[in-house]
Design a protein around this motif. Structure first.
Motif, PDB file in Angstrom:
ATOM      1  N   LEU A  51       0.836  -1.210   0.000  1.00 12.33           N
ATOM      2  CA  LEU A  51       0.000   0.000   0.000  1.00 12.33           C
ATOM      3  C   LEU A  51       0.867   1.254   0.000  1.00 12.33           C
ATOM      4  CD1 LEU A  51      -2.812  -1.045   2.538  1.00 12.33           C
ATOM      5  CD2 LEU A  51      -2.984  -0.956   0.037  1.00 12.33           C
ATOM      6  N   HIS A  58      -7.991   3.440  -4.219  1.00 11.05           N
ATOM      7  CA  HIS A  58      -8.997   2.382  -4.119  1.00 11.05           C
ATOM      8  C   HIS A  58      -8.346   1.005  -4.216  1.00 11.05           C
ATOM      9  CE1 HIS A  58     -11.298   5.881  -5.482  1.00 11.05           C
ATOM     10  NE2 HIS A  58     -12.378   5.307  -5.004  1.00 11.05           N
ATOM     11  N   VAL A  59      -8.679   0.140  -3.287  1.00 14.84           N
ATOM     12  CA  VAL A  59      -8.289  -1.268  -3.387  1.00 14.84           C
ATOM     13  C   VAL A  59      -9.525  -2.067  -3.770  1.00 14.84           C
ATOM     14  CG1 VAL A  59      -7.693  -3.311  -2.009  1.00 14.84           C
ATOM     15  CG2 VAL A  59      -6.277  -1.244  -1.864  1.00 14.84           C
ATOM     16  N   THR A  93      -8.523  -5.091   4.800  1.00 14.07           N
ATOM     17  CA  THR A  93      -9.504  -4.022   5.031  1.00 14.07           C
ATOM     18  C   THR A  93      -9.003  -3.073   6.116  1.00 14.07           C
ATOM     19  OG1 THR A  93     -11.291  -5.549   4.428  1.00 14.07           O
ATOM     20  CG2 THR A  93     -11.927  -3.540   5.597  1.00 14.07           C
ATOM     21  N   CYS A  96      -6.123  -0.886   4.870  1.00 17.38           N
ATOM     22  CA  CYS A  96      -6.670   0.169   4.009  1.00 17.38           C
ATOM     23  C   CYS A  96      -7.311   1.267   4.856  1.00 17.38           C
ATOM     24  CB  CYS A  96      -7.694  -0.402   3.044  1.00 17.38           C
ATOM     25  SG  CYS A  96      -7.000  -1.387   1.699  1.00 17.38           S
ATOM     26  N   ILE A 101      -7.778   4.443   2.680  1.00 17.91           N
ATOM     27  CA  ILE A 101      -8.015   3.914   1.336  1.00 17.91           C
ATOM     28  C   ILE A 101      -9.381   3.227   1.284  1.00 17.91           C
ATOM     29  CG2 ILE A 101      -7.206   2.255  -0.402  1.00 17.91           C
ATOM     30  CD1 ILE A 101      -4.376   2.596   0.925  1.00 17.91           C
ATOM     31  N   CYS A 103     -11.873   0.447   0.248  1.00 22.09           N
ATOM     32  CA  CYS A 103     -11.661  -0.971  -0.057  1.00 22.09           C
ATOM     33  C   CYS A 103     -12.971  -1.624  -0.483  1.00 22.09           C
ATOM     34  CB  CYS A 103     -11.094  -1.692   1.177  1.00 22.09           C
ATOM     35  SG  CYS A 103     -10.712  -3.428   0.885  1.00 22.09           S
ATOM     36  N   CYS A 155     -15.275   0.411   3.789  1.00 24.72           N
ATOM     37  CA  CYS A 155     -15.424  -0.876   3.104  1.00 24.72           C
ATOM     38  C   CYS A 155     -16.763  -1.031   2.375  1.00 24.72           C
ATOM     39  CB  CYS A 155     -15.254  -1.997   4.133  1.00 24.72           C
ATOM     40  SG  CYS A 155     -15.172  -3.620   3.390  1.00 24.72           S
TER      41      CYS A 155
END
Length: 296
Positions: A51, A58-59, A93, A96, A101, A103, A155
């Motif tokens: 990361l 965005h993941v 998760t 992130c 970020i 996810c 998430c």
């Protein structure tokens, strides 16, 4: 969380996977900046390093353990299944979340089974309904992890079911059932990837979070699918049926059969001017695309 804009950088986890490959092609066709990785989700230091290196906005998590050739594998590999589907999914998760970020997790709707309040032909299961299917270890882990993961405010959890691509890839649900000696004939929710993967990108870019049933509206039976397949793609195709009781004698784990309610998804996508075709329509369109591409 990043919202709609142009400076998006996508990182697809489980980069060598089937759904991941379709997502990568889609994102590149849209001119998006996209990276893929095969770093193990449960390796926290490696996840954090990846990361930090890529710095995604965005993941898209397509990683996880479904078993080969099918979910029966998970019955004999419980620790490995948990390490990936529970520890790993939560770890990614969480990492992130700590890095700000968004996810998106490509999860499963195979956590339900028809029951007295949701019979065949009756109402579908909503996102708020508790999981009621523990017939396979795979589904049991997925039901548990979603209950925890849904509290992460970064998430988006998308519940796919029996995913279908426009080719006859081995992971395609149609490929699988076309090769079985016999199939059960029960209506189910299905996910046609061509229809729904663009929706996943839209939702991620808008910073949507929470749980969504991620299938085409409606339910279709295995016989209906194979009848359309025969009509459009392979005229000489034949198949046989058997009962759930007969099926249980040749598989190790039970299989989920259910209809998911897509009202929440349809309502959200309407905000973005995006519609998903009903499953019977969607299958016909999918098989027409296959035929046009020379798939047999």
């Amino acid at each position: 969380m990043a919202t709609n804009g142009t400076n998006h950088r996508f990182l697809i986890w489980g980069g060598k996977g089937w759904v991941a490959g379709h997502l990568e092609v889609l994102l590149r066709s849209q001119g998006k900046e996209v990276f893929t990785t095969t770093v193990r989700m449960e390796d926290r230091e490696a996840v954090k390093a990846e990361l930090d290196k890529i710095k995604p906005t965005h993941v898209l998590n397509c990683a996880g353990c479904t078993g080969r050739p099918n979910v029966d594998w998970c019955e004999d590999h419980k620790e490995e299944t948990m390490r990936s589907n529970v520890v790993g999914t939560l770890n990614l998760t969480d990492c992130c979340y700590l890095s700000g970020i968004h996810c998106t997790v490509f999860a499963t709707g195979c956590i339900y089974h028809y029951n007295d309040s949701h019979p065949i032909g009756g109402p579908g299961f909503k996102e708020t309904d508790p999981a009621n299917f523990t017939g396979s270890f795979y589904s049991e882990t997925k039901g548990h992890v979603e209950e925890i993961m849904k509290y992460y405010t970064n998430c988006l959890i998308l519940r796919l079911r029996m995913p279908v691509s426009d080719d006859l890839h081995p992971r395609n649900f149609v490929t699988k059932i076309s090769k079985y000696e016999r199939v059960v004939d029960i209506p189910n929710s299905n996910t046609i990837l061509t229809d729904l993967l663009p929706a996943s990108v839209l939702m991620a870019e808008h910073g949507d979070t929470g749980v969504y049933n991620f299938t085409n509206p409606g339910a279709i039976s295995h016989n209906e699918v194979l009848s359309l397949f025969k009509e459009i793609v392979r005229p000489d195709f034949t198949w046989k049926n058997f009962t759930v009781e007969e099926q249980s004698k040749v598989i190790k784990a039970g299989r989920s059969n259910c209809l998911l309610d897509t009202t929440k998804l349809e309502s959200k996508l309407k905000e973005y001017g995006y519609t998903v075709p009903e499953i019977h329509v969607a299958y016909r369109q999918c098989f027409e695309r296959m035929k046009a591409a020379g798939v047999k």
